[in-house]
Motif scaffolding. Structure first.
Motif, PDB file in Angstrom:
ATOM      1  N   GLU A  44      -1.797   1.272  -2.414  1.00 31.80           N
ATOM      2  CA  GLU A  44      -0.444   1.811  -2.623  1.00 31.80           C
ATOM      3  C   GLU A  44       0.582   1.350  -1.588  1.00 31.80           C
ATOM      4  O   GLU A  44       1.727   1.136  -1.913  1.00 31.80           O
ATOM      5  N   GLU A  86       3.178   3.028  -6.572  1.00 28.70           N
ATOM      6  CA  GLU A  86       2.293   4.121  -6.931  1.00 28.70           C
ATOM      7  C   GLU A  86       1.135   3.597  -7.766  1.00 28.70           C
ATOM      8  O   GLU A  86       1.333   2.863  -8.726  1.00 28.70           O
ATOM      9  N   SER A  87      -0.068   3.972  -7.399  1.00 27.34           N
ATOM     10  CA  SER A  87      -1.270   3.525  -8.090  1.00 27.34           C
ATOM     11  C   SER A  87      -1.484   4.336  -9.360  1.00 27.34           C
ATOM     12  O   SER A  87      -1.200   5.536  -9.402  1.00 27.34           O
ATOM     13  N   LYS A  91      -4.386   7.164  -6.859  1.00 25.72           N
ATOM     14  CA  LYS A  91      -3.217   7.771  -6.212  1.00 25.72           C
ATOM     15  C   LYS A  91      -3.667   8.609  -5.017  1.00 25.72           C
ATOM     16  O   LYS A  91      -4.414   9.567  -5.160  1.00 25.72           O
TER      17      LYS A  91
END
Length: 96
Positions: A44, A86-87, A91
């Motif tokens: 991220e 943002e993953s 996350k």
């Protein structure tokens, strides 16, 4: 688009990270972008170093990397670029 408060928070998290990519005389290319996208999905938040032999402007390199990888440009300070994305699956960072 990140707010000032979110960027400040991400800068504080990035302070302790080591750069994992380097942009050299080859500049920004598809191979580099693909690796950055993969790293952003896992981490991220990443740091990238711009080497002295890179002929392009550091600000332009940072904008190209952010735009082509779909990431947010958090900071450019000296030779260091900080990117955030943002993953979808991994996350870990909760923005304020």
């Amino acid at each position: 688009m990140l707010t000032g408060k979110q960027k400040r928070y991400l800068r504080s998290l990035a302070h302790h990270l080591n750069p994992i990519f380097q942009v050299g005389k080859g500049g920004v290319n598809d191979h580099l972008i693909r690796h950055i996208e993969e790293a952003l999905e896992v981490r991220e938040l990443i740091k990238i170093t711009v080497l002295n032999n890179c002929m392009e402007d550091r600000g332009e390199v940072a904008e190209q990397l952010a735009e082509q990888s779909g990431a947010e440009l958090v900071q450019v300070i000296g030779k260091i670029i900080v990117l955030y994305k943002e993953s979808k699956d991994n996350k870990t960072i909760e923005l304020p």
